[in-house]
Motif scaffolding. Structure first.
Motif, PDB file in Angstrom:
ATOM      1  N   LEU A  27       4.341 -19.014  14.271  1.00 26.54           N
ATOM      2  CA  LEU A  27       3.665 -17.750  14.564  1.00 26.54           C
ATOM      3  C   LEU A  27       3.434 -17.643  16.066  1.00 26.54           C
ATOM      4  CD1 LEU A  27       2.223 -15.207  13.379  1.00 26.54           C
ATOM      5  CD2 LEU A  27       0.097 -16.516  13.528  1.00 26.54           C
ATOM      6  N   LYS A  28       4.282 -16.849  16.699  1.00 28.94           N
ATOM      7  CA  LYS A  28       4.147 -16.616  18.127  1.00 28.94           C
ATOM      8  C   LYS A  28       3.230 -15.420  18.360  1.00 28.94           C
ATOM      9  CE  LYS A  28       6.945 -19.659  20.045  1.00 28.94           C
ATOM     10  NZ  LYS A  28       6.455 -20.623  21.063  1.00 28.94           N
ATOM     11  N   PRO A  29       2.391 -15.469  19.402  1.00 24.96           N
ATOM     12  CA  PRO A  29       1.561 -14.303  19.705  1.00 24.96           C
ATOM     13  C   PRO A  29       2.418 -13.130  20.171  1.00 24.96           C
ATOM     14  CG  PRO A  29       1.363 -15.957  21.431  1.00 24.96           C
ATOM     15  CD  PRO A  29       2.164 -16.582  20.333  1.00 24.96           C
ATOM     16  N   ALA A  30       1.907 -11.937  20.014  1.00 20.65           N
ATOM     17  CA  ALA A  30       2.645 -10.749  20.453  1.00 20.65           C
ATOM     18  C   ALA A  30       2.742 -10.716  21.968  1.00 20.65           C
ATOM     19  CB  ALA A  30       1.955  -9.486  19.940  1.00 20.65           C
ATOM     20  N   GLN A  31       1.751 -11.293  22.595  1.00 19.24           N
ATOM     21  CA  GLN A  31       1.712 -11.245  24.064  1.00 19.24           C
ATOM     22  C   GLN A  31       0.921 -12.426  24.593  1.00 19.24           C
ATOM     23  OE1 GLN A  31       0.058  -7.551  25.543  1.00 19.24           O
ATOM     24  NE2 GLN A  31      -0.427  -8.449  27.543  1.00 19.24           N
ATOM     25  N   VAL A  32       1.395 -12.980  25.713  1.00 22.28           N
ATOM     26  CA  VAL A  32       0.658 -14.035  26.415  1.00 22.28           C
ATOM     27  C   VAL A  32       0.389 -13.535  27.823  1.00 22.28           C
ATOM     28  CG1 VAL A  32       0.626 -16.420  27.184  1.00 22.28           C
ATOM     29  CG2 VAL A  32       1.772 -15.840  25.046  1.00 22.28           C
ATOM     30  N   ARG A  46      -0.198  -9.859   9.685  1.00 22.49           N
ATOM     31  CA  ARG A  46       0.527  -9.779   8.409  1.00 22.49           C
ATOM     32  C   ARG A  46       1.331 -11.058   8.179  1.00 22.49           C
ATOM     33  NH1 ARG A  46       5.330  -8.968   6.406  1.00 22.49           N
ATOM     34  NH2 ARG A  46       6.278  -8.923   8.481  1.00 22.49           N
ATOM     35  N   VAL A  47       2.005 -11.524   9.217  1.00 25.69           N
ATOM     36  CA  VAL A  47       2.807 -12.751   9.109  1.00 25.69           C
ATOM     37  C   VAL A  47       1.904 -13.948   8.803  1.00 25.69           C
ATOM     38  CG1 VAL A  47       4.304 -14.366  10.357  1.00 25.69           C
ATOM     39  CG2 VAL A  47       4.650 -11.901  10.606  1.00 25.69           C
ATOM     40  N   LEU A  48       0.722 -13.965   9.424  1.00 28.40           N
ATOM     41  CA  LEU A  48      -0.214 -15.067   9.189  1.00 28.40           C
ATOM     42  C   LEU A  48      -0.663 -15.087   7.737  1.00 28.40           C
ATOM     43  CD1 LEU A  48      -1.772 -17.416  10.354  1.00 28.40           C
ATOM     44  CD2 LEU A  48      -3.560 -15.808  11.084  1.00 28.40           C
ATOM     45  N   HIS A  49      -0.908 -13.913   7.161  1.00 32.37           N
ATOM     46  CA  HIS A  49      -1.248 -13.847   5.736  1.00 32.37           C
ATOM     47  C   HIS A  49      -0.099 -14.399   4.889  1.00 32.37           C
ATOM     48  CE1 HIS A  49      -4.387 -10.443   6.483  1.00 32.37           C
ATOM     49  NE2 HIS A  49      -4.916 -11.653   6.595  1.00 32.37           N
ATOM     50  N   HIS A  50       1.130 -14.069   5.314  1.00 30.34           N
ATOM     51  CA  HIS A  50       2.315 -14.558   4.609  1.00 30.34           C
ATOM     52  C   HIS A  50       2.379 -16.088   4.674  1.00 30.34           C
ATOM     53  CE1 HIS A  50       6.812 -13.494   3.712  1.00 30.34           C
ATOM     54  NE2 HIS A  50       6.270 -14.280   2.814  1.00 30.34           N
ATOM     55  N   ILE A  51       2.135 -16.627   5.873  1.00 30.21           N
ATOM     56  CA  ILE A  51       2.173 -18.083   6.064  1.00 30.21           C
ATOM     57  C   ILE A  51       1.121 -18.762   5.186  1.00 30.21           C
ATOM     58  CG2 ILE A  51       1.707 -19.937   7.718  1.00 30.21           C
ATOM     59  CD1 ILE A  51       2.831 -18.040   9.898  1.00 30.21           C
TER      60      ILE A  51
END
Length: 261
Positions: A27-32, A46-51
């Motif tokens: 899970l990469k952040p959208a922005q750094v 959403r991806v984190l919920h999937h994970i």
């Protein structure tokens, strides 16, 4: 957008875990930001919920990463593959836990009967649990009718959580502790009543079947017990106290019939 702290608070997933997900590429952040702060959008949420859901299903992070990175056309086959793998792993673990439960129940039975645990006993039970069912079935079909087998299969299973097993263990332990009591003693006769009434209930009041079963599990002189705890000396004692009980009960019954007012 969410900071890593806000995302952690919202999902109740530790910040250290979110950082680790970033490091391994799950899970990469959208922005750094230039400052190094990580920011996440609703898509990452959403991806984190999937994970999280996949981890609950038993998926490894490696499998999750591959699944999330797969093209949509490949995801169905990957899902099937991973699900089959996890189901097989669960089935194997379940079988192991069931065997462990049986061994623990059996060990509890041994402790109830002997008051101690010896490694040799555990080894014997492991061997017994690993005995193929075909071998046990073959023995039963050689010696018993279909109706008799049905009754025998209903007997207490030492490896299950059956209170009758503990009841039997206590009876056998008491018999072993009083082997040198005369058959006529009060304790012997109290035990005799138990060894008559309780097995008869378990064998459906079928006295002939009980006698046949008892004869088959009786070891020869110097032979190992065929049923745990039922060595020759113990069975001889039980026979002697039961015989004395039945003979005297019959005499009392006969004497009672001969009395007149």
């Amino acid at each position: 957008m969410y900071t890593i702290g806000q995302l952690s608070k919202k999902t109740k997933i530790p910040i250290s875990t979110l950082r680790y997900y970033d490091e391994v590429g799950v899970l990469k952040p959208a922005q750094v930001a230039d400052s190094g702060y990580r920011y996440y959008s609703n898509e990452e949420l959403r991806v984190l919920h999937h994970i999280t859901a996949l981890k609950e299903l038993g998926f490894t992070l490696t499998a999750i990463k591959e699944l999330l990175a797969a093209e949509k056309s490949e995801q169905e086959s990957r899902w099937k593959s991973y699900l089959d793998f996890e189901l097989a792993a669960v089935a194997k673990q379940k079988a192991h836990l069931e065997e462990l439960e049986k061994l623990l129940q059996t060990t509890k039975y041994v402790l109830e009967m002997k008051g101690e645990i010896e490694p040799e006993d555990i080894f014997l039970f492991i061997q017994a649990l690993q005995t193929p069912a075909d071998s046990r079935d073959s023995f039963l079909t050689r010696h018993f009718t279909a109706r008799e087998i049905e009754i025998i299969r209903s007997l207490p299973d030492l490896s299950s959580d059956d209170p009758r097993s503990m009841q039997w263990a206590k009876m056998v332990r008491a018999a072993k502790e009083h082997l040198h009591e005369p058959p006529s003693s009060a304790i012997s006769q109290e035990l005799a009543q138990q060894f008559i009434q309780i097995p008869m209930d378990w064998f459906g009041q079928d006295e002939q079947l009980l006698e046949k079963y008892w004869a088959l599990i009786r070891p020869e002189r110097d032979e190992e017990a065929k049923l745990f705890g039922m060595d020759r000396e113990t069975m001889d004692y039980i026979d002697s106290i039961v015989d004395w009980y039945l003979e005297n009960e019959q005499e009392e019954s006969t004497d009672g019939k001969g009395k007149t007012d």
